[in-house]
Write a protein that holds these residues in place. Structure first.
Motif, short mmCIF file in Angstrom:
data_model
loop_
_atom_site.label_atom_id
_atom_site.label_comp_id
_atom_site.label_asym_id
_atom_site.label_seq_id
_atom_site.Cartn_x
_atom_site.Cartn_y
_atom_site.Cartn_z
N ASP A 296 -3.31 16.82 4.65
CA ASP A 296 -4.03 15.66 4.10
C ASP A 296 -5.48 15.71 4.53
O ASP A 296 -5.79 16.00 5.69
N SER A 297 -6.37 15.41 3.59
CA SER A 297 -7.80 15.46 3.90
C SER A 297 -8.56 14.51 2.98
O SER A 297 -8.22 14.37 1.80
N SER A 298 -9.59 13.89 3.52
CA SER A 298 -10.45 13.03 2.71
C SER A 298 -11.37 13.85 1.81
O SER A 298 -11.95 13.31 0.86
N ALA A 299 -11.51 15.15 2.10
CA ALA A 299 -12.39 16.00 1.30
C ALA A 299 -11.86 16.20 -0.11
O ALA A 299 -12.62 16.58 -1.01
N LEU A 300 -10.57 15.95 -0.33
CA LEU A 300 -9.98 16.13 -1.65
C LEU A 300 -9.97 14.85 -2.47
O LEU A 300 -9.48 14.85 -3.60
N CYS A 301 -10.48 13.78 -1.92
CA CYS A 301 -10.47 12.50 -2.63
C CYS A 301 -11.57 12.48 -3.69
O CYS A 301 -12.71 12.88 -3.42
N PRO A 302 -11.25 12.04 -4.89
CA PRO A 302 -12.28 11.95 -5.93
C PRO A 302 -13.33 10.93 -5.57
O PRO A 302 -13.06 9.96 -4.85
N VAL A 303 -14.51 11.14 -6.08
CA VAL A 303 -15.62 10.22 -5.81
C VAL A 303 -15.37 8.91 -6.54
O VAL A 303 -15.05 8.90 -7.73
N ILE A 304 -15.49 7.80 -5.81
CA ILE A 304 -15.31 6.49 -6.42
C ILE A 304 -16.59 6.11 -7.16
O ILE A 304 -17.67 6.09 -6.57
N SER B 11 -3.44 17.06 -0.14
CA SER B 11 -3.58 15.79 -0.86
C SER B 11 -4.74 14.98 -0.30
O SER B 11 -5.18 15.19 0.83
N CYS B 12 -5.18 14.03 -1.12
CA CYS B 12 -6.25 13.11 -0.72
C CYS B 12 -5.71 12.08 0.25
O CYS B 12 -4.66 11.46 0.03
N ASN B 13 -6.43 11.87 1.34
CA ASN B 13 -6.14 10.81 2.30
C ASN B 13 -7.47 10.35 2.88
O ASN B 13 -8.05 11.03 3.73
N GLY C 84 -4.22 18.61 -9.30
CA GLY C 84 -4.00 17.35 -9.99
C GLY C 84 -5.19 16.46 -9.80
O GLY C 84 -6.29 16.91 -9.48
N SER C 85 -5.01 15.15 -10.00
CA SER C 85 -6.13 14.22 -9.90
C SER C 85 -6.65 14.12 -8.47
O SER C 85 -7.86 13.98 -8.26
N ASP C 86 -5.77 14.17 -7.47
CA ASP C 86 -6.20 14.06 -6.08
C ASP C 86 -5.39 14.98 -5.16
O ASP C 86 -5.18 14.67 -4.00
N TRP C 87 -4.96 16.11 -5.68
CA TRP C 87 -4.20 17.06 -4.88
C TRP C 87 -4.39 18.47 -5.40
O TRP C 87 -4.78 18.68 -6.55
N VAL C 88 -4.14 19.42 -4.51
CA VAL C 88 -4.20 20.85 -4.88
C VAL C 88 -3.03 21.55 -4.20
O VAL C 88 -2.82 21.39 -2.99
N MET C 89 -2.28 22.30 -4.98
CA MET C 89 -1.21 23.14 -4.43
C MET C 89 -1.72 24.58 -4.36
O MET C 89 -2.05 25.19 -5.37
N LEU C 90 -1.82 25.10 -3.13
CA LEU C 90 -2.28 26.46 -2.90
C LEU C 90 -1.09 27.32 -2.52
O LEU C 90 -0.34 26.97 -1.60
#
Length: 265
Positions: A162-170, A132-134, A102-108
């Protein structure tokens, strides 16, 4: 001939420029572009091992998870369960993977785990890891949400990470004009500092002479005034057009003075 130091540097630079593709170890159940893009988002989480301890009503287990790599050293295992005796149970394999993003998450989803003994009609286990993004998560933490095995089919283990590595670039909010101003001020600062050091250390200037291009800048005021005078001030007569004045611009001829009456009769 390049020295051996230069050769080593070139080899390191060449190696550093190559993109990592560790997620390619995962074998997708359905090979399509969307799932490949979803896997590519997990590249920062590769080469890392995540584990969590979990206690249910009967026993305590340790779950070990890796992205597209052998978990706990078990070949082909993406996620394993280890009990107190050290026995490993394959929950899901990265050789049978599904990925949804999704926009800020991945289901593996890891499939093809070991079969249940008494539950879920002896079907194969599978693991669902919701990542998810955190932005506040400095280190990604794995947690167990639940194990669904009270059904006859479609059972699963659900995990969260939860990981900040999955957060989209601002995107940057700095305007183009601000960027140009920053670049301009930076260049001006480098010019002043570099010129000052050059004048002082190389030329040996003292006082105001240390200012770079002092002769030019001391004349900048006069040059600006001359330019303004040239552009803004007219040079020449400002005679009005005859159409506005209502008279000819040629000088009027004065009547010829006659002095015949002064001659003797």
């Amino acid at each position: 001939m390049l020295s051996w130091r230069a050769v080593i540097v070139l080899i390191l630079l060449a190696g550093g420029g190559q993109a990592s593709n560790n997620t390619e170890k995962c074998k997708l159940s359905v090979d399509n572009t969307h799932e490949k893009k979803a896997l590519a988002l997990l590249e920062p989480l590769t080469n890392k091992s995540f584990s969590v301890n979990y206690t249910d009503a009967t026993d305590t287990y340790t779950y070990i998870f890796r992205v597209c790599d052998d978990a706990g050293g078990v070949k082909g295992a993406g996620l394993i369960q280890k009990d107190k005796t050290g026995k490993n149970t394959l929950i899901g394999s990265y050789t049978d993977t599904q990925a949804i993003a999704g926009s800020d998450w991945v289901m593996l989803i890891y499939k093809s785990g070991e079969k249940y003994d008494k539950h879920c009609s002896n079907e194969e286990r599978r693991a669902l890891i919701m990542m998810s993004c955190n932005r506040s998560a400095v280190e990604a933490q794995l947690s167990v949400i639940r194990e669904q095995r009270e059904k006859n089919s479609d059972c699963f283990y659900l995990f969260e990470l939860d990981s900040s590595a999955l957060c989209p670039v601002i995107p940057s909010k700095i305007s183009t004009g601000s960027i140009l101003l920053i670049i301009g001020f930076s260049c001006l600062t480098v010019y002043l500092i570099g010129g000052f050091l050059y004048q002082r250390l190389v030329v040996g200037a003292k006082g105001v002479e240390q200012f770079p291009n002092y002769a030019f800048w001391s004349e900048i005021g006069n040059l600006s005034a001359d330019g303004c005078d040239f552009v803004c001030r007219s040079r020449g007569s400002r005679e009005e057009s005859p159409a506005y004045r209502g008279a000819s611009t040629e000088p009027l001829e004065e009547p010829e003075e006659r002095d015949d009456h002064l001659l003797p009769m």
